[in-house]
Enzyme design. Structure first.
Site, short mmCIF file in Angstrom:
data_model
loop_
_atom_site.label_atom_id
_atom_site.label_comp_id
_atom_site.label_asym_id
_atom_site.label_seq_id
_atom_site.Cartn_x
_atom_site.Cartn_y
_atom_site.Cartn_z
N ASN A 9 -4.22 -3.06 1.21
CA ASN A 9 -4.31 -2.62 2.36
C ASN A 9 -4.52 -1.15 2.24
O ASN A 9 -3.66 -0.29 1.55
CB ASN A 9 -2.63 -2.66 2.85
CG ASN A 9 -2.35 -1.83 4.02
OD1 ASN A 9 -3.26 -1.19 5.07
ND2 ASN A 9 -1.08 -1.55 4.57
N LYS A 11 -4.95 1.32 4.05
CA LYS A 11 -4.08 1.99 5.16
C LYS A 11 -5.30 2.96 5.57
O LYS A 11 -6.49 2.83 5.78
CB LYS A 11 -2.99 2.68 4.65
CG LYS A 11 -2.10 1.72 3.82
CD LYS A 11 -0.80 2.40 3.87
CE LYS A 11 0.00 1.22 3.15
NZ LYS A 11 1.55 1.67 2.85
N HIS A 97 2.73 -4.23 10.42
CA HIS A 97 2.95 -3.50 9.38
C HIS A 97 4.15 -2.37 9.67
O HIS A 97 4.16 -2.04 10.93
CB HIS A 97 1.80 -2.87 8.64
CG HIS A 97 2.16 -2.12 7.45
ND1 HIS A 97 2.73 -0.82 7.47
CD2 HIS A 97 1.87 -2.55 6.21
CE1 HIS A 97 3.09 -0.50 6.25
NE2 HIS A 97 2.46 -1.52 5.35
N GLU A 99 4.54 0.53 9.47
CA GLU A 99 3.87 1.87 9.68
C GLU A 99 3.77 1.63 11.21
O GLU A 99 3.77 2.44 11.95
CB GLU A 99 2.83 2.39 8.76
CG GLU A 99 3.46 2.83 7.59
CD GLU A 99 2.55 2.42 6.21
OE1 GLU A 99 1.36 2.19 6.63
OE2 GLU A 99 2.77 2.52 5.16
N GLU A 169 7.86 -7.13 3.26
CA GLU A 169 7.77 -5.75 2.75
C GLU A 169 8.95 -4.75 3.15
O GLU A 169 9.14 -4.31 4.25
CB GLU A 169 6.63 -5.04 3.31
CG GLU A 169 5.11 -5.81 3.09
CD GLU A 169 3.93 -4.80 3.10
OE1 GLU A 169 3.27 -4.54 2.21
OE2 GLU A 169 4.08 -4.18 4.28
N GLY A 175 5.43 2.45 -0.91
CA GLY A 175 4.86 3.67 -1.35
C GLY A 175 5.92 4.72 -1.94
O GLY A 175 5.66 5.82 -2.00
N SER A 215 5.01 -1.48 -3.39
CA SER A 215 4.83 -0.70 -4.81
C SER A 215 4.57 -1.94 -5.72
O SER A 215 4.88 -1.85 -6.97
CB SER A 215 6.20 0.03 -5.29
OG SER A 215 6.31 0.97 -4.34
P1 PGA Z 1 2.52 0.42 -1.49
O1 PGA Z 1 2.20 -0.05 0.20
O2 PGA Z 1 2.00 -0.87 -2.34
O3 PGA Z 1 1.80 1.56 -1.39
O4 PGA Z 1 4.04 0.35 -1.42
C1 PGA Z 1 2.43 -1.63 0.78
C2 PGA Z 1 2.10 -1.80 1.97
O5 PGA Z 1 2.47 -1.03 2.78
O6 PGA Z 1 1.49 -2.73 2.45
#
Ligand code: PGA
Length: 253
Positions: A9, A11, A97, A99, A169, A175, A215
């Site tokens: 991803n 983003k 997601h 976000e 998630e 993140g 992460s």
């Molecule tokens: P991350 O993000 O691996 O940076 O924690 C995962 C995601 O949001 O899909």
């Protein structure tokens, strides 16, 4: 046999030139995914065409949209439709997601509609779910995630839910560098599978791929992916580095 998937991803990151460079690096890697293993690259919408063209001949590699709209077409300025994806040969889309849920107020009902329109157009939805830290602190994560699944997915037919990929998630791990332990991931994945079994059947539940996200890195992927109910990962930050992401692909079972 459930598909094992390493999904990147990206983003809202990378310039066009950087995206092209990263695709080239990934494609130059001699280790292709194994027979039941898939790489899915969720790239920003302006780079979908580039990513699709570049990966067209790569074995078991797919491109995903990071979001789609719940309508087929029309006066929805700025949105991307499944019709557009289908016409480009794009066959995955990330849906819901955290976000999108947090910054764009996407709720379970809208996300259920997005999943349905994806399936109507043969686009595999990667449906994201997961709890915030305050929910885990009071041990409410199982009920919370069950609610997300019930509200968005569990009115699908058995044939359709088998085509959905679920990504668990936990928001507190996205993140933040704070990964769920492999035990925490396994417990939630087993819980999700048990809820699918309860609403459909154990046979159906056994066919749904459930990815872990939050992460995931080259260094921890193997331990997480070897858990029995973890079928791969959805990877943000670490997917922007080719060597790191390739290590994650190699950690698939
Ligand atoms: P991350 O993000 O691996 O940076 O924690 C995962 C995601 O949001 O899909």
């Amino acid at each position: 046999m459930r598909k094992q998937i390493a999904a990147a991803n990206w983003k809202m990151n990378l310039s066009f030139q950087q995206a092209e460079g990263l695709l080239n690096q990934l494609l130059a890697n001699p280790t292709a995914p194994g027979a039941n293993q898939y790489v899915v690259l969720a790239v920003p919408a302006p780079y979908l065409h580039l990513a699709k063209q570049k990966t067209n001949d790569a074995v078991n590699m797919h491109v995903a949209a990071q979001n789609i709209y719940s309508k087929k077409s029309g006066a929805f300025t700025g949105e991307t439709s499944v019709e557009m994806l289908q016409s480009m040969g794009i066959d995955y889309a990330v849906i819901g997601h955290s976000e999108r849920r947090e910054y764009f107020n996407e709720d379970n009902t809208l996300l259920g509609d997005k999943v349905k329109i994806c399936l109507e157009y043969n686009i595999t939805p990667i449906f994201c779910c997961g709890e915030a830290l305050y929910i885990r602190e009071v041990e409410g994560q199982n009920d919370y995630v069950t609610g997300q699944l019930q509200d968005s997915l569990f009115d699908l037919s058995a044939d359709k839910i088998k085509k959905v990929v679920i990504a668990y998630e936990p928001i507190w791990a996205i993140g933040t560098g704070k990964t769920a332990t492999s035990l925490q991931a396994q417990q939630m994945h087993a819980h999700i599978r048990s809820q699918i079994a309860k609403s459909y059947s154990p046979e159906v539940a056994d066919q749904v791929s459930i990815l872990y996200g939050g992460s995931v890195k080259g260094a921890n992927a193997k331990e997480i992916f070897t858990q029995p109910d973890v079928d791969g990962g959805l990877v943000g930050g670490a997917s922007l580095n080719a060597a790191e992401f390739i290590q994650i692909v190699q950690a698939l079972k």
